[in-house]
Scaffold this active site. Sequence first.
Site, PDB file in Angstrom:
ATOM      1  CG  ASP A 289      -0.300   0.010   2.543  1.00 24.16           C
ATOM      2  OD1 ASP A 289       0.945  -0.091   2.617  1.00 24.16           O
ATOM      3  OD2 ASP A 289      -1.024   0.089   3.560  1.00 24.16           O
ATOM      4  CD  GLU A 290       5.706   1.417   2.950  1.00 22.81           C
ATOM      5  OE1 GLU A 290       6.576   2.255   2.646  1.00 22.81           O
ATOM      6  OE2 GLU A 290       5.904   0.490   3.753  1.00 22.81           O
TER       7      GLU A 290
ATOM      8  CE1 TYR B  94       9.352  -2.385  -0.476  1.00 22.15           C
ATOM      9  CE2 TYR B  94       7.998  -0.931   0.868  1.00 22.15           C
ATOM     10  CZ  TYR B  94       8.188  -2.141   0.235  1.00 22.15           C
ATOM     11  OH  TYR B  94       7.216  -3.114   0.289  1.00 22.15           O
TER      12      TYR B  94
END
Length: 341
Positions: A135-136, A160
């Site tokens: 979900d990032e 990331y």
Amino acid sequence: MRKILVTGGAGFIGSAVVRHIIRNTQDSVVNLDKLTYAGNLESLTDIADNPRYAFEQVDICDRAELDRVFAQHRPDAVMHLAAESHVDRSIGSAGEFIQTNIVGTFNLLEAARAYRQQMPSEKHEAFRFHHISTDEVYGDLSGTDDLFTETAPYAPSSPYSASKASSDHLVRAWLRTYGLPTIVTNCSNNYGPYHFPEKLIPLMILNALDGKPLPVYGDGMQIRDWLFVEDHARALYQVVTEGVVGETYNIGGHNEKANIEVVKTICALLEELAPEKPAGVARYEDLITFVQDRPGHDARYAVDTAKIRRDLGWQPLETFESGLRKTVQWYLDNKTRRQNA
């Protein structure tokens, strides 16, 4: 019965997927893992001798080895979890994340595409490439009660999450351009047994048991949605076997908690389950230490899981309270394994 190639199957989520498939289905698993610092085959000890399980120590950046694995094992589906995943490490060493998460995913897509082209027609149509993401990639929900849906725009904040967003785009492009039957899932924060101790929950448990400081970024009010890893594993298997090609599914636990609340809950559980504290520690909460916030730290993540609940009938079985209790108890019961986690 299917044969599923699971990349990153010695990692935290990947090993939960492998255990779930071997224990709860008749499918076979080929676990492909480079065995970086976060890979741990001890998490698969209980199923390692099962005839439906095979292990290949392979880097997804090695195209020749990927081609060999596909030709030798002839999988019916790929579940792609292999990734560098720690935000702090990505800030200090972004190159590894670009290489594994982007270039590695490209290599895997190309190997899968080449393999599928020579499959018999019935297997060719049934083949699936399931890409597991985070979900990032959606960015930050600061100052709102909204939830990320599957159509939310991408706005990654860290190296990331940017690398995972890039890999998501590659996967969708390989469907659109080459017809590779792909599915994407984006999950919230996972927790549970066998978690590598750089992540929040295992780090807090292990530090507390050792009488070490419990470092909390900033004011600790960053909010995350927590998903028990075994619930996630069930969802992932359901997606690869029942999901619709080209679709994206958000997977979360609907357990939004501020980081400081999570840490205090762990401390309270340890007071109950491990009352004999390290020397010099009166209360586990006394170990909480606020430290300088992470650069670019997102204030809140939370996903809307209505789609996977409606379309596939999945829902989590663990509440945050029950899952966290199981997690703390596991670390208490597995002293040797937790030291090697």
